[in-house]
Design a protein around this motif. Structure first.
Motif, PDB file in Angstrom:
ATOM      1  N   GLU A  40      48.369  97.208  38.218  1.00  0.00           N
ATOM      2  CA  GLU A  40      47.637  96.367  38.710  1.00  0.00           C
ATOM      3  C   GLU A  40      46.118  96.795  39.459  1.00  0.00           C
ATOM      4  O   GLU A  40      45.009  96.380  39.241  1.00  0.00           O
ATOM      5  CB  GLU A  40      48.222  95.322  39.629  1.00  0.00           C
ATOM      6  N   ARG A  41      46.592  97.842  40.397  1.00  0.00           N
ATOM      7  CA  ARG A  41      45.606  98.297  41.201  1.00  0.00           C
ATOM      8  C   ARG A  41      44.628  99.113  40.363  1.00  0.00           C
ATOM      9  O   ARG A  41      43.423  99.148  40.472  1.00  0.00           O
ATOM     10  CB  ARG A  41      46.147  99.436  42.223  1.00  0.00           C
ATOM     11  N   LEU A  42      45.144 100.018  39.393  1.00  0.00           N
ATOM     12  CA  LEU A  42      44.333 100.614  38.522  1.00  0.00           C
ATOM     13  C   LEU A  42      43.413  99.829  37.769  1.00  0.00           C
ATOM     14  O   LEU A  42      42.223  99.942  37.523  1.00  0.00           O
ATOM     15  CB  LEU A  42      45.319 101.559  37.293  1.00  0.00           C
ATOM     16  N   ASN A  43      43.865  98.618  37.149  1.00  0.00           N
ATOM     17  CA  ASN A  43      43.027  97.896  36.510  1.00  0.00           C
ATOM     18  C   ASN A  43      41.851  97.099  37.134  1.00  0.00           C
ATOM     19  O   ASN A  43      40.651  97.284  36.697  1.00  0.00           O
ATOM     20  CB  ASN A  43      44.083  96.677  35.648  1.00  0.00           C
ATOM     21  N   GLU A  44      42.368  96.703  38.269  1.00  0.00           N
ATOM     22  CA  GLU A  44      41.561  95.840  39.267  1.00  0.00           C
ATOM     23  C   GLU A  44      40.419  97.021  39.794  1.00  0.00           C
ATOM     24  O   GLU A  44      39.200  96.506  39.886  1.00  0.00           O
ATOM     25  CB  GLU A  44      42.026  95.258  40.395  1.00  0.00           C
ATOM     26  N   ASN A  45      40.849  98.078  40.180  1.00  0.00           N
ATOM     27  CA  ASN A  45      39.829  99.090  41.075  1.00  0.00           C
ATOM     28  C   ASN A  45      39.072 100.030  40.074  1.00  0.00           C
ATOM     29  O   ASN A  45      38.117 100.772  40.591  1.00  0.00           O
ATOM     30  CB  ASN A  45      40.584  99.680  41.999  1.00  0.00           C
ATOM     31  N   PHE A  46      39.605 100.224  38.799  1.00  0.00           N
ATOM     32  CA  PHE A  46      39.331 101.461  38.090  1.00  0.00           C
ATOM     33  C   PHE A  46      38.636 101.163  36.634  1.00  0.00           C
ATOM     34  O   PHE A  46      37.781 101.845  36.194  1.00  0.00           O
ATOM     35  CB  PHE A  46      39.997 102.682  38.137  1.00  0.00           C
ATOM     36  N   LEU A  47      39.554 100.199  35.986  1.00  0.00           N
ATOM     37  CA  LEU A  47      39.208  99.958  34.551  1.00  0.00           C
ATOM     38  C   LEU A  47      38.292  99.115  34.310  1.00  0.00           C
ATOM     39  O   LEU A  47      37.872  98.857  33.043  1.00  0.00           O
ATOM     40  CB  LEU A  47      40.460 100.050  33.746  1.00  0.00           C
ATOM     41  N   THR A  48      38.385  97.949  34.914  1.00  0.00           N
ATOM     42  CA  THR A  48      37.368  96.793  34.854  1.00  0.00           C
ATOM     43  C   THR A  48      36.444  96.628  35.639  1.00  0.00           C
ATOM     44  O   THR A  48      36.346  96.921  37.043  1.00  0.00           O
ATOM     45  CB  THR A  48      38.160  95.478  34.941  1.00  0.00           C
ATOM     46  N   HIS A  49      35.265  95.611  35.248  1.00  0.00           N
ATOM     47  CA  HIS A  49      34.196  95.277  36.189  1.00  0.00           C
ATOM     48  C   HIS A  49      34.788  94.443  37.049  1.00  0.00           C
ATOM     49  O   HIS A  49      35.830  93.548  36.913  1.00  0.00           O
ATOM     50  CB  HIS A  49      32.767  94.716  35.510  1.00  0.00           C
ATOM     51  N   LYS A  50      33.808  93.646  38.144  1.00  0.00           N
ATOM     52  CA  LYS A  50      34.309  92.459  38.913  1.00  0.00           C
ATOM     53  C   LYS A  50      34.636  91.268  38.116  1.00  0.00           C
ATOM     54  O   LYS A  50      35.514  90.362  38.527  1.00  0.00           O
ATOM     55  CB  LYS A  50      33.282  92.123  39.942  1.00  0.00           C
ATOM     56  N   ASP A  51      33.892  91.147  37.129  1.00  0.00           N
ATOM     57  CA  ASP A  51      34.144  89.817  36.246  1.00  0.00           C
ATOM     58  C   ASP A  51      35.308  90.219  35.297  1.00  0.00           C
ATOM     59  O   ASP A  51      35.572  89.236  34.654  1.00  0.00           O
ATOM     60  CB  ASP A  51      32.956  89.724  35.341  1.00  0.00           C
TER      61      ASP A  51
END
Length: 91
Positions: A40-51
Motif C-alpha cells: 500500500e505504502r509503495l503504491n501510494e508514495n512511489f508508484l502512482t501519481h496523486k490522481d
C-alpha cells in the motif's frame, strides 16, 4: 503534533502487530528487488501519481531505479525472524 487517532504502538510502514513489511518487486525482464515498504505504502508514495495513475518514468530507491510500467508483480513479505527447529536427536 496533532493526534491522528491511530494506535501509537504500530510503527508507520508496519503491518498488523508491528511486523515490518517489505515488498518484493518482480519486473517483466525477470529481475527482482526487495524494498522496505508494504504494498500500500509503495503504491501510494512511489508508484502512482496523486490522481492514482501509474508513473511512467524512473523511480529511485537506495541502490537502484526502476520504471513502474515494467513491474510484472508485487509480493508482500514480512520480516519476522524464522523459527529454527531443533536438530533431531539422531544427528
Amino acid at each position: 503534533m496533532k493526534p491522528t487517532g491511530k494506535p501509537s504502538l504500530v510503527v508507520e510502514g508496519c503491518g498488523k502487530g508491528g511486523v515490518l513489511l517489505k515488498t518484493r518487486i518482480y519486473l517483466s525482464n525477470g529481475k527482482e528487488y526487495l524494498v522496505p515498504y508494504g504494498i500500500e505504502r509503495l503504491n501510494e508514495n512511489f508508484l502512482t501519481h496523486k490522481d492514482g495513475s501509474l508513473i511512467n518514468g524512473m523511480v529511485y530507491f537506495m541502490g537502484f531505479a526502476l520504471n513502474p510500467s515494467h513491474i510484472a508483480s508485487l509480493e508482500e513479505v514480512n520480516d519476522e525472524p524464522r523459527k529454527v527447529q531443533d536438530k533431531p536427536p539422531y544427528l
